[in-house]
Motif scaffolding. Sequence first.
Motif, PDB file in Angstrom:
ATOM      1  N   VAL A 139      -7.515  12.846  -5.052  1.00  0.00           N
ATOM      2  CA  VAL A 139      -6.360  12.035  -5.432  1.00  0.00           C
ATOM      3  C   VAL A 139      -6.723  11.062  -6.545  1.00  0.00           C
ATOM      4  O   VAL A 139      -6.024  10.946  -7.557  1.00  0.00           O
ATOM      5  CB  VAL A 139      -5.807  11.265  -4.213  1.00  0.00           C
ATOM      6  CG1 VAL A 139      -4.805  10.200  -4.646  1.00  0.00           C
ATOM      7  CG2 VAL A 139      -5.160  12.219  -3.225  1.00  0.00           C
ATOM      8  N   SER A 172      -1.704   8.629  -2.584  1.00  0.00           N
ATOM      9  CA  SER A 172      -0.983   9.409  -3.581  1.00  0.00           C
ATOM     10  C   SER A 172       0.486   9.010  -3.622  1.00  0.00           C
ATOM     11  O   SER A 172       1.074   8.827  -4.697  1.00  0.00           O
ATOM     12  CB  SER A 172      -1.116  10.904  -3.261  1.00  0.00           C
ATOM     13  OG  SER A 172      -0.377  11.683  -4.171  1.00  0.00           O
ATOM     14  N   PRO A 377      -1.726  16.211  -1.186  1.00  0.00           N
ATOM     15  CA  PRO A 377      -2.355  16.420  -2.492  1.00  0.00           C
ATOM     16  C   PRO A 377      -2.983  17.797  -2.689  1.00  0.00           C
ATOM     17  O   PRO A 377      -3.131  18.242  -3.832  1.00  0.00           O
ATOM     18  CB  PRO A 377      -3.428  15.321  -2.544  1.00  0.00           C
ATOM     19  CG  PRO A 377      -2.940  14.267  -1.616  1.00  0.00           C
ATOM     20  CD  PRO A 377      -2.244  14.999  -0.509  1.00  0.00           C
TER      21      PRO A 377
END
Length: 540
Positions: A139, A172, A377
């Motif tokens: 991330v 994220s 992610p």
Amino acid sequence: MPWARQARGSAADAMGAEGAAEGEEAVFDGADVPVGEEEVPDDGLDEGIDEAPAEVAEGDAEADGGLNDELDEVGVQEHLKDSVEGSLRLKRLLSRDDVDDGKRQKIDDIDHLDPVAKTKIRQLLTRWGAMQDVTMKHVLEQLSLEELNHLFTSGFVPPQNDNRKSPAELTSQHCKQLTERKLGVGTKVDVITTFKARWKLDAAAVKQLQGLTHKDLRFVLERYDGTVPLEDLMIAATAEMPEEDTTFGAMPNGPGLKTMGRFNRLELIDPLADSAVFGDANLTFSLLLAAHRKDLGHVGRVIATTFEELETLRERYKEIDQSIQTLEEHHAEVYHGVDCTRIAIDPRFEGMAGSLGAVYYNFPHSGAIQGFFDGHPMVNWRHENLMRLFFRALRSFVKPGGTVKVSSNAGAVGVRYSYIIGGALENEFLHVETMPFLEWHLHRYGRSYGDRRDIYKRPDAKNNQSYNAQNAHTDMVYCFAYAPSGEDIGKQKVRLPPTLNTLRNCIDGPFWGKTGAAKASLAKQLHDRFVKEVTGTHVG
């Protein structure tokens, strides 16, 4: 780690969080395929994929080496290379995981980042006690230096006890929300509000624009470039004669804001230009568009495309042959097996550069992966890059001033509204308006799931009750107009995919509780799927 266990809950929960990820192409809510705590079968990762988005990495010299040769090899014309190079570049990037260990180690060691970014990443991982969290590392590697500095100085600490999302997912999500604050809301936005945001106008200017007639407002919005005072342009607009014999000249003295809004809602597009529909699983939207254009006396073609091949469509939709016949009777063209991110290397689109006046893509989605939430992610990069590469591909085919409409839910976490608007702006498609889907003249088509569930479970399109997890009143149509500047906009920026090594060390979703050969096998399956997707191969 409750988040890791919860992520294994079910694909149904994952898509429930998504809401409007369900659409016409590549959609799967997993409601009938629970994962539970059992062993994920070898083919479990293939459940529910339909759309195959492309994904690329920016600025990687090794991936770019020889790319021109590959473009020449697939026969891309010089003026179309920019439309597809990102997709091919990503293919090369993913293929690097097959090289020897020495080179792979260099790739895994975030060598694409500058030293300052690397230092910030190590400091954050240390501060959060996440040095062994490969998903968190992935991330942070995607973030800009500005975003890393924000995380470092703001004191943000990812929650550790969330029952649904891991710390990496929450980090994220936090960064995406920061970006969305700059882009504005994903709900209804009129033409004056988007114009205000584009040019950073004050409230007084907005009030003046709201008082203009249709003729004058259209004149100002089309001609203002920041070099002439807005007030002077408004004065010039009053002296302009109304356009005759054109749709845009209709109701010149009508209220400007309301009248211009009706153009998008009534789908009053260029009658001479061709139009294209991407990702239309059962072709019902294309049927509606073709009938609409015929009723208006348009002479421009309707090009209806599906991502699936005809054989698959016949298994899912018993009426598909009749739909194709009807479309052809309306002088439409129907293409199957079309990847909207790779039309530059599709021979059926040869000679169509600069010919499209209207493009439609309803409820895009890159396909669910069983065991992962859409926003995770490890898989979310596919959704973002689907939009980025879609708009990049259109640059060579949409005529200046041509319109693009993308439908999605304002709360979608797969293809987020910011991916749609951001991907458009990066490729010089101006955000014109966001209108509610239910206000659109073309909203009553036979929507489908766009996957194998359509064989036995058809949505109730007549009553607009297609999806249980989706609030129809938050479905939106994001409207854009192509405004090329003529300047070089550079290579398409994209989100990097996780490396094979990252997947092997992931403990989220379907990887939870797996070790040894079983985990390595699952990682290889998922990586192979990514490679297939970026080459336009259907895997669902």
